[in-house]
Design a protein around this motif. Structure first.
Motif, short mmCIF file in Angstrom:
data_model
loop_
_atom_site.label_atom_id
_atom_site.label_comp_id
_atom_site.label_asym_id
_atom_site.label_seq_id
_atom_site.Cartn_x
_atom_site.Cartn_y
_atom_site.Cartn_z
N GLU A 1 -2.62 -15.08 6.94
CA GLU A 1 -2.77 -13.67 7.31
C GLU A 1 -2.76 -12.80 6.06
OE1 GLU A 1 -0.42 -15.68 8.73
OE2 GLU A 1 -1.50 -16.01 10.63
N SER A 2 -1.92 -13.15 5.07
CA SER A 2 -1.90 -12.34 3.85
C SER A 2 -3.17 -12.57 3.03
CB SER A 2 -0.65 -12.64 3.01
OG SER A 2 -0.62 -13.97 2.59
N GLU A 3 -3.73 -13.77 3.07
CA GLU A 3 -5.01 -14.02 2.39
C GLU A 3 -6.12 -13.19 3.03
OE1 GLU A 3 -5.44 -18.21 2.79
OE2 GLU A 3 -4.09 -18.64 1.12
N GLU A 4 -6.11 -13.16 4.35
CA GLU A 4 -7.11 -12.36 5.08
C GLU A 4 -6.98 -10.89 4.71
OE1 GLU A 4 -7.93 -11.06 9.69
OE2 GLU A 4 -7.13 -13.07 9.32
N SER A 5 -5.76 -10.40 4.67
CA SER A 5 -5.53 -9.01 4.31
C SER A 5 -5.95 -8.73 2.87
CB SER A 5 -4.04 -8.68 4.50
OG SER A 5 -3.79 -7.35 4.19
N PHE A 6 -5.66 -9.66 1.96
CA PHE A 6 -6.07 -9.50 0.57
C PHE A 6 -7.59 -9.39 0.45
CE2 PHE A 6 -7.76 -11.41 -3.28
CZ PHE A 6 -7.25 -10.54 -4.23
N VAL A 7 -8.31 -10.30 1.10
CA VAL A 7 -9.77 -10.30 1.02
C VAL A 7 -10.32 -8.99 1.59
CG1 VAL A 7 -11.91 -11.42 1.79
CG2 VAL A 7 -9.97 -12.81 1.04
N ARG A 8 -9.81 -8.56 2.72
CA ARG A 8 -10.26 -7.30 3.34
C ARG A 8 -10.02 -6.13 2.38
NH1 ARG A 8 -7.46 -7.51 7.58
NH2 ARG A 8 -5.69 -6.37 6.76
N ASN A 9 -8.82 -6.04 1.82
CA ASN A 9 -8.49 -4.93 0.92
C ASN A 9 -9.30 -4.99 -0.38
OD1 ASN A 9 -6.63 -3.79 2.67
ND2 ASN A 9 -4.97 -5.05 1.90
N PHE A 10 -9.53 -6.19 -0.90
CA PHE A 10 -10.32 -6.34 -2.11
C PHE A 10 -11.76 -5.88 -1.86
CE2 PHE A 10 -12.96 -8.79 -5.09
CZ PHE A 10 -12.39 -8.38 -6.29
N CYS A 11 -12.32 -6.29 -0.73
CA CYS A 11 -13.69 -5.88 -0.39
C CYS A 11 -13.79 -4.36 -0.23
CB CYS A 11 -14.15 -6.59 0.88
SG CYS A 11 -14.47 -8.34 0.63
N GLU A 12 -12.79 -3.76 0.38
CA GLU A 12 -12.79 -2.31 0.50
C GLU A 12 -12.72 -1.67 -0.88
OE1 GLU A 12 -9.54 -1.34 3.11
OE2 GLU A 12 -10.57 -2.16 4.87
N TYR A 13 -11.92 -2.24 -1.77
CA TYR A 13 -11.75 -1.70 -3.11
C TYR A 13 -13.06 -1.74 -3.90
CZ TYR A 13 -9.78 -0.94 -7.74
OH TYR A 13 -9.49 -0.45 -8.98
N ILE A 14 -13.81 -2.84 -3.79
CA ILE A 14 -15.08 -2.93 -4.54
C ILE A 14 -16.26 -2.46 -3.69
CG2 ILE A 14 -14.24 -4.72 -6.10
CD1 ILE A 14 -15.95 -6.75 -4.52
N GLN A 15 -15.97 -1.97 -2.50
CA GLN A 15 -16.96 -1.37 -1.59
C GLN A 15 -18.04 -2.36 -1.18
OE1 GLN A 15 -18.16 2.18 -3.69
NE2 GLN A 15 -16.29 3.25 -3.10
N VAL A 16 -17.59 -3.51 -0.65
CA VAL A 16 -18.48 -4.54 -0.14
C VAL A 16 -18.16 -4.73 1.34
CG1 VAL A 16 -19.02 -7.00 -0.27
CG2 VAL A 16 -18.70 -5.71 -2.36
N ASP A 17 -19.20 -4.84 2.17
CA ASP A 17 -19.00 -5.06 3.61
C ASP A 17 -18.26 -6.36 3.84
OD1 ASP A 17 -20.30 -2.72 4.27
OD2 ASP A 17 -22.24 -3.70 4.59
N TYR A 18 -17.36 -6.34 4.82
CA TYR A 18 -16.46 -7.46 5.06
C TYR A 18 -16.36 -7.74 6.56
CZ TYR A 18 -11.91 -9.61 5.92
OH TYR A 18 -10.90 -10.42 6.38
#
Length: 111
Positions: free
Chosen positions: A85-102
Motif C-alpha cells: 500500500e505504501s509503494e502504491e501511494s509512493f508511485v501515485r505521489n511521485f507521478c503527481e509530482y512529475i505530472q505524469v498520468d497514473y
C-alpha cells in the motif's frame, strides 16, 4: 528511497554533465534497439522500486532532447505482501509530482 523523500528532492543533478551524458546514452540505446519513437504514447509499469522509478524519471527527462512522448504509468498492487500500500501511494505521489498520468490496479489475491 523511503516513502515521502521525493518531496525533498529537487531532481537537479549535482553533476549535470553526467546526467546529460547518461540521458544521451539512453537515447542512443532507445534508438539503436528501436524501443519507441519520439512521439509514441508510452505506458510504463512502475513497481515503486528504484529500477522502475529511475526508468520513469529518465524517460520523462529525455523530453529535453526532443522527445515528446505522452507518458502514462500503471502500478499493480498484487496484494501479496506487507508494504504494498505504501509503494502504491509512493508511485501515485511521485507521478503527481512529475505530472505524469497514473493508474493503479489492485488484485484480490494471487492464490
Amino acid at each position: 528511497m523511503l516513502y515521502g523523500q521525493y518531496k525533498e528532492m529537487k531532481f537537479n543533478s549535482k553533476n549535470s554533465r553526467y546526467t546529460n551524458r547518461f540521458l544521451s546514452h539512453l537515447i542512443k540505446f532507445i534508438e539503436r534497439y528501436k524501443l519507441f519513437l519520439p512521439n509514441d504514447d508510452l505506458l510504463i509499469t512502475v513497481s515503486g522500486g528504484v529500477d522502475s522509478v529511475a526508468l520513469l524519471y529518465a524517460v520523462e527527462l529525455i523530453q529535453r532532447f526532443g522527445y515528446s512522448n505522452s507518458i502514462r504509468v500503471i502500478h499493480i498492487n498484487h496484494n501479496s505482501r506487507d508494504g504494498q500500500e505504501s509503494e502504491e501511494s509512493f508511485v501515485r505521489n511521485f507521478c503527481e509530482y512529475i505530472q505524469v498520468d497514473y493508474e493503479t490496479k489492485t488484485l484480490d489475491s494471487l492464490n
